[in-house]
Design a protein around this motif. Structure first.
Motif, short mmCIF file in Angstrom:
data_model
loop_
_atom_site.label_atom_id
_atom_site.label_comp_id
_atom_site.label_asym_id
_atom_site.label_seq_id
_atom_site.Cartn_x
_atom_site.Cartn_y
_atom_site.Cartn_z
N ALA A 1 17.30 -23.24 -11.18
CA ALA A 1 17.24 -23.16 -12.65
C ALA A 1 16.12 -22.21 -13.09
N VAL A 2 14.97 -22.31 -12.44
CA VAL A 2 13.85 -21.43 -12.78
C VAL A 2 14.20 -19.99 -12.44
N LYS A 3 14.80 -19.78 -11.28
CA LYS A 3 15.20 -18.43 -10.87
C LYS A 3 16.20 -17.84 -11.86
N GLU A 4 17.14 -18.65 -12.31
CA GLU A 4 18.14 -18.15 -13.25
C GLU A 4 17.49 -17.68 -14.55
N VAL A 5 16.55 -18.45 -15.06
CA VAL A 5 15.86 -18.05 -16.30
C VAL A 5 15.08 -16.76 -16.07
N LEU A 6 14.30 -16.71 -15.00
CA LEU A 6 13.48 -15.53 -14.73
C LEU A 6 14.34 -14.30 -14.44
N ASP A 7 15.44 -14.49 -13.71
CA ASP A 7 16.32 -13.37 -13.36
C ASP A 7 17.08 -12.83 -14.57
N ASN A 8 17.28 -13.66 -15.58
CA ASN A 8 18.06 -13.26 -16.74
C ASN A 8 17.21 -12.97 -17.97
N THR A 9 15.91 -12.90 -17.80
CA THR A 9 15.01 -12.55 -18.90
C THR A 9 14.35 -11.22 -18.58
N THR A 10 14.64 -10.21 -19.37
CA THR A 10 14.05 -8.89 -19.14
C THR A 10 12.76 -8.76 -19.95
N ILE A 11 11.95 -7.77 -19.57
CA ILE A 11 10.74 -7.55 -20.36
C ILE A 11 11.10 -6.97 -21.73
N GLU A 12 12.27 -6.36 -21.83
CA GLU A 12 12.74 -5.91 -23.14
C GLU A 12 12.97 -7.13 -24.04
N ASP A 13 13.58 -8.18 -23.50
CA ASP A 13 13.78 -9.42 -24.26
C ASP A 13 12.45 -9.96 -24.76
N MET A 14 11.47 -9.99 -23.88
CA MET A 14 10.16 -10.55 -24.26
C MET A 14 9.43 -9.64 -25.24
N ALA A 15 9.55 -8.33 -25.07
CA ALA A 15 8.88 -7.39 -25.96
C ALA A 15 9.48 -7.44 -27.37
N ASN A 16 10.76 -7.72 -27.46
CA ASN A 16 11.43 -7.78 -28.76
C ASN A 16 11.31 -9.12 -29.45
N HIS A 17 10.80 -10.12 -28.74
CA HIS A 17 10.66 -11.46 -29.31
C HIS A 17 9.50 -11.48 -30.31
N SER A 18 9.71 -12.15 -31.41
CA SER A 18 8.61 -12.32 -32.37
C SER A 18 8.49 -13.79 -32.69
N ASP A 19 7.35 -14.17 -33.21
CA ASP A 19 7.12 -15.57 -33.56
C ASP A 19 8.09 -16.05 -34.65
N ASP A 20 8.63 -15.13 -35.43
CA ASP A 20 9.58 -15.49 -36.47
C ASP A 20 10.92 -15.93 -35.91
N ASP A 21 11.18 -15.64 -34.62
CA ASP A 21 12.46 -15.98 -34.00
C ASP A 21 12.53 -17.43 -33.56
N THR A 22 11.42 -18.15 -33.59
CA THR A 22 11.43 -19.51 -33.09
C THR A 22 12.16 -20.41 -34.07
N PRO A 23 12.91 -21.41 -33.56
CA PRO A 23 13.66 -22.27 -34.44
C PRO A 23 12.78 -23.11 -35.35
N ASP A 24 11.51 -23.30 -34.97
CA ASP A 24 10.62 -24.11 -35.78
C ASP A 24 9.93 -23.32 -36.87
N ALA A 25 10.21 -22.02 -36.97
CA ALA A 25 9.57 -21.19 -37.99
C ALA A 25 10.30 -21.35 -39.31
N TYR A 26 9.69 -22.10 -40.20
CA TYR A 26 10.30 -22.34 -41.51
C TYR A 26 9.51 -21.62 -42.58
N MET A 27 10.20 -21.21 -43.61
CA MET A 27 9.55 -20.58 -44.74
C MET A 27 9.61 -21.58 -45.91
N PHE A 28 8.47 -21.89 -46.47
CA PHE A 28 8.41 -22.82 -47.60
C PHE A 28 8.00 -22.06 -48.84
N TYR A 29 8.65 -22.32 -49.93
CA TYR A 29 8.33 -21.71 -51.21
C TYR A 29 7.95 -22.81 -52.18
N ILE A 30 6.89 -22.58 -52.91
CA ILE A 30 6.45 -23.56 -53.91
C ILE A 30 6.56 -22.96 -55.29
#
Length: 139
Positions: free
Chosen positions: A110-139
Protein backbone atom coordinates in the motif's frame (compact mmCIF):
# COMPACT_ATOMS: atom_id res chain seq x y z
CA UNK A 1 8.22 2.48 8.15
CA UNK A 2 9.30 5.83 9.44
CA UNK A 3 10.62 8.36 6.94
CA UNK A 4 13.58 10.25 8.42
CA UNK A 5 14.62 13.83 7.77
CA UNK A 6 16.72 12.52 4.86
CA UNK A 7 13.59 11.47 2.99
CA UNK A 8 11.53 14.47 4.07
CA UNK A 9 14.17 17.06 3.18
CA UNK A 10 15.02 15.20 -0.03
CA UNK A 11 11.38 15.56 -1.05
CA UNK A 12 11.58 19.25 -0.15
CA UNK A 13 14.56 19.73 -2.48
CA UNK A 14 12.86 17.89 -5.31
CA UNK A 15 9.52 19.69 -4.90
CA UNK A 16 11.28 23.06 -4.98
CA UNK A 17 13.18 22.05 -8.12
CA UNK A 18 9.89 20.92 -9.67
CA UNK A 19 8.22 24.24 -8.83
CA UNK A 20 11.06 26.08 -10.58
CA UNK A 21 11.52 23.58 -13.41
CA UNK A 22 12.58 25.30 -16.61
CA UNK A 23 13.73 28.47 -14.84
CA UNK A 24 17.38 27.46 -14.56
CA UNK A 25 19.50 26.18 -11.69
CA UNK A 26 18.27 26.56 -8.12
CA UNK A 27 20.76 26.93 -5.28
CA UNK A 28 20.48 24.78 -2.20
CA UNK A 29 21.06 27.96 -0.22
CA UNK A 30 17.80 29.44 -1.49
CA UNK A 31 15.91 26.23 -0.68
CA UNK A 32 17.47 26.08 2.78
CA UNK A 33 16.58 29.70 3.50
CA UNK A 34 12.99 29.44 2.28
CA UNK A 35 12.35 26.32 4.41
CA UNK A 36 14.57 27.23 7.38
CA UNK A 37 16.77 24.15 6.85
CA UNK A 38 20.50 23.52 7.07
CA UNK A 39 22.21 24.18 3.74
CA UNK A 40 25.00 21.80 4.74
CA UNK A 41 22.48 19.00 5.35
CA UNK A 42 20.80 19.63 1.99
CA UNK A 43 24.22 19.39 0.31
CA UNK A 44 24.67 15.93 1.85
CA UNK A 45 21.32 14.86 0.36
CA UNK A 46 21.98 16.35 -3.08
CA UNK A 47 24.93 13.99 -3.66
CA UNK A 48 22.91 10.76 -3.60
CA UNK A 49 20.13 12.40 -5.64
CA UNK A 50 22.72 13.41 -8.25
CA UNK A 51 24.38 9.98 -8.22
CA UNK A 52 20.98 8.35 -8.78
CA UNK A 53 20.39 10.55 -11.81
CA UNK A 54 17.46 12.47 -10.32
CA UNK A 55 19.16 15.89 -10.38
CA UNK A 56 22.02 17.54 -12.25
CA UNK A 57 24.37 20.06 -10.76
CA UNK A 58 25.34 23.20 -12.65
CA UNK A 59 28.61 24.82 -11.62
CA UNK A 60 29.39 28.49 -11.60
CA UNK A 61 28.28 31.77 -10.11
CA UNK A 62 24.68 31.18 -11.15
CA UNK A 63 24.83 27.44 -10.63
CA UNK A 64 22.74 25.13 -8.55
CA UNK A 65 20.59 22.11 -9.24
CA UNK A 66 18.02 21.19 -11.85
CA UNK A 67 15.86 18.12 -12.28
CA UNK A 68 17.38 15.49 -14.55
CA UNK A 69 13.94 14.65 -15.96
CA UNK A 70 10.45 16.08 -16.17
CA UNK A 71 8.69 16.46 -12.78
CA UNK A 72 5.91 14.19 -14.06
CA UNK A 73 8.40 11.34 -14.48
CA UNK A 74 9.99 11.44 -11.01
CA UNK A 75 8.05 9.76 -8.23
CA UNK A 76 8.19 10.12 -4.47
CA UNK A 77 9.29 6.46 -4.41
CA UNK A 78 12.35 7.29 -6.54
CA UNK A 79 13.47 9.83 -3.95
CA UNK A 80 12.61 7.81 -0.85
CA UNK A 81 14.37 4.70 -2.16
CA UNK A 82 17.56 6.66 -2.87
CA UNK A 83 17.66 8.37 0.51
CA UNK A 84 16.00 5.83 2.81
CA UNK A 85 16.60 2.47 1.14
CA UNK A 86 14.01 -0.22 0.43
CA UNK A 87 10.40 0.50 1.35
CA UNK A 88 9.41 -1.92 4.10
CA UNK A 89 7.41 -1.42 7.32
CA UNK A 90 9.52 -3.99 9.21
CA UNK A 91 12.75 -5.86 8.66
CA UNK A 92 12.77 -9.62 8.24
CA UNK A 93 9.25 -10.03 6.83
CA UNK A 94 10.19 -13.47 5.52
CA UNK A 95 10.85 -14.68 9.08
CA UNK A 96 7.39 -13.73 10.36
CA UNK A 97 4.56 -16.19 10.85
CA UNK A 98 2.19 -16.24 7.85
CA UNK A 99 -0.59 -14.05 9.33
CA UNK A 100 1.81 -11.27 10.33
CA UNK A 101 3.84 -11.62 7.14
CA UNK A 102 0.65 -11.08 5.11
CA UNK A 103 -0.15 -7.93 7.10
CA UNK A 104 3.35 -6.47 6.69
CA UNK A 105 3.34 -7.24 2.97
CA UNK A 106 -0.06 -5.57 2.50
CA UNK A 107 1.16 -2.47 4.37
CA UNK A 108 4.37 -2.42 2.31
CA UNK A 109 2.45 -2.77 -0.94
CA UNK A 110 0.00 0.00 0.00
CA UNK A 111 2.82 2.40 0.87
CA UNK A 112 4.69 1.50 -2.32
CA UNK A 113 1.58 2.09 -4.40
CA UNK A 114 1.10 5.59 -2.98
CA UNK A 115 4.78 6.51 -3.39
CA UNK A 116 5.00 4.99 -6.88
CA UNK A 117 1.90 6.86 -8.05
CA UNK A 118 2.75 10.27 -6.60
CA UNK A 119 5.01 12.41 -8.77
CA UNK A 120 6.91 15.46 -7.65
CA UNK A 121 4.80 17.36 -10.16
CA UNK A 122 1.72 16.32 -8.14
CA UNK A 123 3.34 17.56 -4.95
CA UNK A 124 4.63 20.79 -6.51
CA UNK A 125 1.15 21.62 -7.83
CA UNK A 126 -0.56 20.90 -4.52
CA UNK A 127 -1.66 23.91 -2.51
CA UNK A 128 -3.14 24.22 0.95
CA UNK A 129 -6.39 25.37 -0.66
CA UNK A 130 -6.83 21.89 -2.17
CA UNK A 131 -7.41 20.22 1.18
CA UNK A 132 -10.97 19.09 1.86
CA UNK A 133 -10.89 20.83 5.25
CA UNK A 134 -10.17 24.24 3.71
CA UNK A 135 -13.38 26.19 4.16
CA UNK A 136 -14.06 29.79 3.33
CA UNK A 137 -16.27 31.64 5.80
CA UNK A 138 -17.92 34.96 5.05
CA UNK A 139 -19.39 37.20 7.71
Amino acid sequence: MKISTKGRYGLTIMIELAKRHGEGPVSLKSIAQSHDLSEHYLEQLAGPLRNAGLVRSIRGAYGGYVLADEPSKITAADIIRVLEGPISPVEGIEDEEPAKRELWMRIRDAVKEVLDNTTIEDMANHSDDDTPDAYMFYI
